[in-house]
Design a protein around this motif. Structure first.
Motif, short mmCIF file in Angstrom:
data_model
loop_
_atom_site.label_atom_id
_atom_site.label_comp_id
_atom_site.label_asym_id
_atom_site.label_seq_id
_atom_site.Cartn_x
_atom_site.Cartn_y
_atom_site.Cartn_z
N GLU A 205 -42.51 -13.78 -62.10
CA GLU A 205 -42.08 -12.48 -62.65
C GLU A 205 -41.03 -12.69 -63.72
OE1 GLU A 205 -42.89 -9.17 -61.83
OE2 GLU A 205 -44.54 -10.05 -60.70
N TRP A 206 -41.13 -11.90 -64.81
CA TRP A 206 -40.08 -11.93 -65.82
C TRP A 206 -38.84 -11.26 -65.26
CZ3 TRP A 206 -40.33 -15.14 -69.61
CH2 TRP A 206 -41.55 -15.48 -70.19
N LYS A 207 -37.73 -11.98 -65.32
CA LYS A 207 -36.45 -11.45 -64.84
C LYS A 207 -35.37 -11.75 -65.87
CE LYS A 207 -37.35 -11.62 -59.89
NZ LYS A 207 -36.77 -11.95 -58.59
N ILE A 208 -34.30 -10.97 -65.81
CA ILE A 208 -33.19 -11.13 -66.74
C ILE A 208 -32.39 -12.37 -66.36
CG2 ILE A 208 -31.06 -10.09 -67.62
CD1 ILE A 208 -32.38 -7.33 -67.03
N TYR A 209 -32.25 -13.26 -67.34
CA TYR A 209 -31.52 -14.51 -67.17
C TYR A 209 -30.13 -14.40 -67.80
CZ TYR A 209 -30.54 -19.51 -67.89
OH TYR A 209 -29.97 -20.76 -67.92
N ARG A 210 -30.05 -13.78 -68.98
CA ARG A 210 -28.78 -13.53 -69.67
C ARG A 210 -28.81 -12.11 -70.22
NH1 ARG A 210 -27.92 -17.44 -67.15
NH2 ARG A 210 -27.14 -19.46 -67.86
N ASP A 211 -27.71 -11.39 -70.04
CA ASP A 211 -27.62 -9.98 -70.42
C ASP A 211 -26.31 -9.78 -71.19
OD1 ASP A 211 -27.77 -7.23 -70.55
OD2 ASP A 211 -28.01 -6.93 -68.40
N PHE A 212 -26.43 -9.58 -72.51
CA PHE A 212 -25.27 -9.42 -73.39
C PHE A 212 -25.21 -7.97 -73.89
CE2 PHE A 212 -26.93 -13.70 -73.81
CZ PHE A 212 -25.80 -14.51 -73.74
N ILE A 213 -24.05 -7.35 -73.81
CA ILE A 213 -23.88 -5.98 -74.29
C ILE A 213 -22.67 -5.91 -75.20
CG2 ILE A 213 -23.53 -3.58 -73.62
CD1 ILE A 213 -24.77 -4.28 -70.91
N LYS A 214 -22.83 -5.19 -76.31
CA LYS A 214 -21.73 -5.00 -77.25
C LYS A 214 -21.72 -3.55 -77.73
CE LYS A 214 -20.10 -6.25 -81.75
NZ LYS A 214 -19.30 -7.23 -82.29
N PRO A 215 -20.58 -2.89 -77.69
CA PRO A 215 -20.54 -1.49 -78.15
C PRO A 215 -20.77 -1.38 -79.66
CG PRO A 215 -18.49 -2.11 -77.01
CD PRO A 215 -19.30 -3.35 -77.17
N LEU A 216 -21.56 -0.39 -80.06
CA LEU A 216 -21.71 -0.06 -81.47
C LEU A 216 -20.81 1.11 -81.82
CD1 LEU A 216 -25.56 -0.26 -82.10
CD2 LEU A 216 -23.80 -1.74 -83.02
N GLU A 217 -20.68 2.02 -80.87
CA GLU A 217 -19.80 3.17 -81.04
C GLU A 217 -18.89 3.22 -79.82
OE1 GLU A 217 -22.01 6.77 -81.43
OE2 GLU A 217 -23.10 6.08 -83.19
N GLU A 218 -17.66 3.57 -80.05
CA GLU A 218 -16.73 3.66 -78.93
C GLU A 218 -17.15 4.72 -77.94
OE1 GLU A 218 -14.20 1.55 -78.21
OE2 GLU A 218 -14.99 0.45 -79.92
N MET A 219 -16.87 4.46 -76.70
CA MET A 219 -17.21 5.40 -75.64
C MET A 219 -15.98 6.17 -75.23
SD MET A 219 -19.92 3.09 -73.53
CE MET A 219 -19.86 4.09 -72.11
#
Length: 156
Positions: free
Chosen positions: A142-156
């Motif tokens: 099964e395809w599973k998440i190995y690396r998960d990178f997140i970066k904001p584009l707009e402030e929350m």
């Protein structure tokens, strides 16, 4: 062999070469479409687990055992336990995340996708947009998440 037979044979060979080359060039596009569909289905599963509040099921079914999560506020969490804490935090904050993959590509034994995640509150008010990149690998077929990178584009 007469001239007409030679021309028919030559035409047949040319037709086979043309069809074969078309099939070779069509396969990567077809593979990318299939991968995009698979990734979209995985993100639909992600949303269903989030809506159900099933953090354990989400992490177990969608992240590899050795996964790493890089949240937008920095740092890194690894493994199912660390990622479960991060997802629990997201759920408890009351935000809704809508993931939109923009590109999916297979590289060797891995697949990467990148896109945007629209973040809103439970009332549907937009809180921000984040860019993400995910590297997938197969675990037990099964395809599973190995690396998960997140970066904001707009402030929350």
């Amino acid at each position: 062999m007469n001239m007409l037979t030679k021309r028919k044979n030559l035409f047949s060979v040319m037709l086979l070469l043309l069809l074969g080359s078309t099939m070779i060039y069509a396969q990567p596009e077809q593979m990318e479409n299939e991968l995009m569909t698979t990734i979209q289905e995985k993100y639909q599963e992600f949303g269903e687990f989030m809506q159900a509040g099933n953090v354990e099921g989400l992490v177990k079914n969608l992240y590899t055992e050795d996964a790493k999560f890089y949240p937008p506020n920095g740092g890194m969490l690894s493994g199912h336990e660390g990622i479960s804490k991060a997802i629990s935090g997201i759920l408890s904050s009351g935000v809704v995340v809508m993931i939109e993959p923009k590109e999916v590509e297979k590289l060797g034994n891995a697949v990467y996708d990148y896109g945007v995640a629209n973040v809103s509150n439970m009332e549907g008010e937009k809180l921000g947009i984040q860019r993400y990149m995910v590297i997938w690998k197969k675990e037990n077929g099964e395809w599973k998440i190995y690396r998960d990178f997140i970066k904001p584009l707009e402030e929350m």
